[in-house]
Motif scaffolding. Structure first.
Motif, mmCIF file in Angstrom:
data_model
loop_
_atom_site.group_PDB
_atom_site.id
_atom_site.type_symbol
_atom_site.label_atom_id
_atom_site.label_comp_id
_atom_site.label_asym_id
_atom_site.label_seq_id
_atom_site.Cartn_x
_atom_site.Cartn_y
_atom_site.Cartn_z
ATOM 1 N N UNK A 36 -15.911 -6.365 -2.568
ATOM 2 C CA UNK A 36 -14.889 -5.537 -1.929
ATOM 3 C C UNK A 36 -13.676 -6.376 -1.542
ATOM 4 N N UNK A 37 -13.915 -7.562 -1.019
ATOM 5 C CA UNK A 37 -12.790 -8.380 -0.569
ATOM 6 C C UNK A 37 -11.969 -8.858 -1.773
ATOM 7 N N UNK A 38 -12.676 -9.220 -2.851
ATOM 8 C CA UNK A 38 -11.930 -9.618 -4.045
ATOM 9 C C UNK A 38 -11.138 -8.451 -4.622
ATOM 10 N N UNK A 39 -11.740 -7.271 -4.615
ATOM 11 C CA UNK A 39 -11.016 -6.108 -5.117
ATOM 12 C C UNK A 39 -9.793 -5.832 -4.249
ATOM 13 N N UNK A 40 -9.968 -6.006 -2.934
ATOM 14 C CA UNK A 40 -8.833 -5.770 -2.033
ATOM 15 C C UNK A 40 -7.719 -6.763 -2.337
ATOM 16 N N UNK A 41 -8.095 -8.009 -2.562
ATOM 17 C CA UNK A 41 -7.068 -9.013 -2.822
ATOM 18 C C UNK A 41 -6.450 -8.872 -4.206
ATOM 19 N N UNK A 42 -7.268 -8.466 -5.162
ATOM 20 C CA UNK A 42 -6.822 -8.449 -6.538
ATOM 21 C C UNK A 42 -6.222 -7.104 -6.934
ATOM 22 N N UNK A 43 -7.018 -6.055 -6.744
ATOM 23 C CA UNK A 43 -6.604 -4.767 -7.299
ATOM 24 C C UNK A 43 -5.802 -3.936 -6.310
ATOM 25 N N UNK A 44 -6.223 -3.974 -5.047
ATOM 26 C CA UNK A 44 -5.510 -3.177 -4.052
ATOM 27 C C UNK A 44 -4.044 -3.597 -3.977
ATOM 28 N N UNK A 45 -3.808 -4.911 -3.964
ATOM 29 C CA UNK A 45 -2.422 -5.384 -3.904
ATOM 30 C C UNK A 45 -1.679 -4.988 -5.167
ATOM 31 N N UNK A 46 -2.384 -5.043 -6.313
ATOM 32 C CA UNK A 46 -1.728 -4.660 -7.570
ATOM 33 C C UNK A 46 -1.368 -3.182 -7.557
ATOM 34 N N UNK A 47 -2.275 -2.340 -7.024
ATOM 35 C CA UNK A 47 -1.976 -0.898 -6.941
ATOM 36 C C UNK A 47 -0.704 -0.680 -6.136
ATOM 37 N N UNK A 48 -0.658 -1.312 -4.960
ATOM 38 C CA UNK A 48 0.503 -1.112 -4.088
ATOM 39 C C UNK A 48 1.777 -1.584 -4.778
ATOM 40 N N UNK A 49 1.711 -2.758 -5.410
ATOM 41 C CA UNK A 49 2.923 -3.292 -6.034
ATOM 42 C C UNK A 49 3.357 -2.426 -7.213
ATOM 43 N N UNK A 50 2.373 -2.003 -8.041
ATOM 44 C CA UNK A 50 2.735 -1.164 -9.195
ATOM 45 C C UNK A 50 3.367 0.148 -8.754
ATOM 46 N N UNK A 51 2.638 0.848 -7.880
ATOM 47 C CA UNK A 51 3.132 2.166 -7.471
ATOM 48 C C UNK A 51 4.423 2.004 -6.671
ATOM 49 N N UNK A 52 4.482 0.951 -5.856
ATOM 50 C CA UNK A 52 5.690 0.708 -5.068
ATOM 51 C C UNK A 52 6.899 0.462 -5.955
ATOM 52 N N UNK A 53 6.718 -0.347 -7.000
ATOM 53 C CA UNK A 53 7.839 -0.616 -7.912
ATOM 54 C C UNK A 53 8.245 0.661 -8.636
ATOM 55 N N UNK A 54 7.252 1.480 -8.991
ATOM 56 C CA UNK A 54 7.580 2.757 -9.628
ATOM 57 C C UNK A 54 8.365 3.644 -8.676
ATOM 58 N N UNK A 55 7.974 3.586 -7.416
ATOM 59 C CA UNK A 55 8.679 4.388 -6.401
ATOM 60 C C UNK A 55 10.122 3.904 -6.281
#
Lengths: 261, 389
Positions: B232-251
């Motif tokens: 879970x912690x690796x997913x939070x560091x790896x994927x969660x941040x990527x989700x935010x950055x991807x969707x944020x950049x799209x926004x």
């Protein structure tokens, strides 16, 4: 740390520029110069390499061949300190304004001042406000962030930042693109006024035929990998080249020409 | 700006310093400016000049530019400060022996108005204001998260009931990114955690002569807690941040707005695929983490001072650790996966126009995800304790 800025030499000149990406040649044997105190418009089809040429002239990109001369000095032969001094003589307005989004308009304009001068903070703030006033922005926009500004205001703020160090040479990348006709012609007048007050030399990339007709002393046409002609508008209109004829012979160009007459 | 002589040498130190003489003659203030009044040197005369002009009474200013060698907007601005009166209209001014260019420049400077700097006074109750603001922010954040969760759940359920609507292609691509590509790093980490636990346990238990219980220690901790937490912690560091950055950049680039206008639901296209990808990947990754954690423990047990052979290790594992421990670990994985996907997507969609907000939202996203995962883990621990599992 001395640069002799010979004001009789053209502020910027390109000689035999060669630009290529892989085997794709963008510019070949491209030469032209901008003389002091003139406003030169650079036109060319989409993909002709106008922005690449701008980057080359600015030093953001090194050409594969040829030289760029600032005030008669070959750019490659300048020392880092000399480059810095000459860079302070150049201001750029990028297409979208390229304002730092985490800083207010005033702070944006203060960035070059902080970096290159040792002025008291209060004076820097006042100078920034003066630039804001000069480009025709309301005084209260000083504390706004770029995301709060409209497209036209962003361009004006970007222009104010490019004028922060009182450059001799100003580059404008499509300054009136995306502005309504009223805003665009106001911007044109602003450039003219600033040229008179600050004795600027301006090189602008533009597709705005009205700007070309109203404010440019000369028009440089980038076509077939070269500056085919860089001359006053009547001479460019006479120029015998298919693309040039199509560009200036289209209905929009005729309308702009009529407008001017 | 160098708008004067034919040739001009810029040299940062040896330019002629700016200087001035000021004298009042009846109603007229005479300013004789000398030297280089330009940006680089203007700091030297700014304050002396303001002081010299302050307190003088005059109606008209004469600028004498006979000995002036350079002037730019900064110099003109400082000179023009003489004609600006705080309470009344500007004084008249004229230029003696100056070029046309300088007159225009002075005119520009004289016309410039300076906005008042923003007032910043600190008050004793500022701290309360900040406290209040952050309380309100916390509350709205909570409400927004709950609203997001509700909206997400309805869309997810609707899509699961009608699997044709689910965007399988993007889910598979996301599973590759979230699951497959994360597997090596998660397994390596878990391997080392298992090894460290085994090592610490064997040292500690050896003093009681109870080395064999290190197997229990590794089995319990890896299966129940560590494998799923590391995942879970690796997913939070790896994927969660990527989700935010991807969707944020799209926004930021208005892609999200474009999707909405075209009629694509942002929950259907952005959030649900990411949530499903996490839901699928997390249990698999957790299983992989468990196995490699146990392997790490086993290797230490075998080659370390305890010298427990793999056969003995597994025999003890089967004897001492009931299978429920495995399920306790596995059952938490989907919950953590949901937390990570929801937090990441929600923070991404909350990004506004500025680069700064993208950065701060990404930080918030990772912090919230890890925080929520650990709180959730604690809640699970209490639940299992009550249930006696």
């Amino acid at each position: 740390m001395v640069v002799n800025l010979d004001m009789s030499k053209p502020p910027i000149a390109a000689q035999n520029i060669l630009t290529q990406f892989g085997t794709n040649i963008i510019h070949e044997n491209l030469s032209f110069e901008v003389s002091r105190s003139e406003i030169v418009g650079l036109v060319g089809g989409s993909g002709a390499g106008k922005s690449v040429l701008l980057n080359t002239l600015l030093g953001l990109k090194e050409p594969e061949g040829g030289q760029v001369l600032y005030f008669g000095h070959d750019r490659d032969k300048l020392s880092a300190d000399q480059r810095r001094l000459i860079n302070n003589e150049m201001g750029v307005l990028f297409q979208g304004g390229a304002l730092f989004s985490s800083l207010t308009v005033r702070e944006n304009i203060m960035v070059p001042l902080r970096e290159h001068t040792k002025l008291p903070l209060k004076l820097m703030r006042e100078l920034a406000d003066m630039k804001i006033n000069m480009v025709g922005l309301p005084a209260n926009s000083a504390t706004l962030y770029p995301s709060d500004l409209s497209g036209g205001m962003k361009k004006r703020a970007g222009l104010a930042r490019s004028l922060a160090l009182d450059p001799t040479l100003l580059f404008l990348d499509e300054p009136t693109a995306g502005l309504d006709p009223i805003g665009a012609s106001a911007f044109d007048q602003l450039i003219l006024g600033l040229r008179e007050a600050l004795d600027l030399t301006v090189l602008m990339i533009t597709h705005d035929l009205d700007s070309l007709f109203t404010i440019c002393d000369r028009v440089a046409v980038l076509v077939d990998k070269q500056i085919a002609i860089a001359d006053s508008l009547p001479n460019v209109l006479e120029f015998d080249h298919d693309w040039v004829r199509e560009y200036f012979g289209g209905p929009r160009a005729r309308a702009a020409l009529l407008n001017k007459a | 700006m160098m708008n004067l002589e034919q040739s001009q040498t810029i040299q940062s130190q040896t330019l002629q310093s700016p200087a001035f003489d000021v004298d009042v003659d009846g109603d007229v203030l005479r300013v004789n400016a000398k030297g280089h009044w330009t940006l680089q040197q203007i700091g030297e005369v700014y304050e002396p000049f303001s002081k010299a002009v302050e307190g003088q009474t005059f109606r008209h200013v004469d600028f004498d530019f006979k000995d002036l060698t350079g002037l730019d907007t900064a110099g003109a601005f400082v000179l023009a400060s003489a004609i600006k009166n705080p309470d009344q209209a500007n004084s008249d001014w004229s230029i003696l022996s100056g070029s046309k260019g300088r007159e225009t420049l002075m005119q520009v400077a004289a016309d410039a108005t300076v906005g008042t700097p923003p007032l910043k006074h600190r008050m004793w109750f500022d701290a309360f204001e900040r406290l209040g603001k952050s309380t309100v922010r916390f509350c709205t954040e909570t409400v927004d998260t709950l609203a997001f969760l509700g909206r997400f759940t309805t869309v997810l359920v609707r899509q699961l009931l009608n699997p044709r609507q689910i965007r399988w292609k993007s889910i598979v691509a996301l599973i590759e990114d979230v699951g497959l590509n994360a597997a090596p790093i998660i397994m390596v980490l878990s391997f080392f955690i298992g090894a460290v636990i085994a090592f610490m346990g064997s040292n500690l238990l050896a003093s009681f002569g109870a080395q064999i219980f290190m197997v229990d220690l590794v089995g319990f901790s890896v299966l129940r807690e560590f494998a799923v937490l590391i995942t879970a912690i690796m997913l939070a560091g790896r994927s969660d941040s990527a989700f935010t950055a991807q969707i944020g950049a799209m926004k930021m680039r208005q892609e999200v707005d474009a999707m909405q206008v075209i009629g694509l639901d942002r929950y259907e296209t952005l959030v649900v695929p990411r949530a499903i990808a996490c839901l699928v990947s997390a249990p698999i990754l957790t299983f992989a983490a468990m196995m490699s954690g146990l392997a790490g423990g086993m290797i230490v047990a075998w080659f370390g001072p305890t010298d427990i052979s793999p056969i003995l290790f597994f025999a003890r594992l089967r004897e001492a650790i009931p299978i429920t421990n495995f399920w306790v670990g596995m059952v938490k994985a989907p919950f953590f996966a949901l937390i990570i996907a929801v937090v990441g997507c929600r923070q991404g969609l909350a990004v506004t126009g500025s680069v700064e907000s993208l950065g701060s939202r990404t930080t918030t996203s990772v912090v919230q995800a890890i925080f929520s995962v650990i709180v959730m883990d604690a809640i699970f621990a209490m639940l299992f304790l009550e249930m006696g599992i």
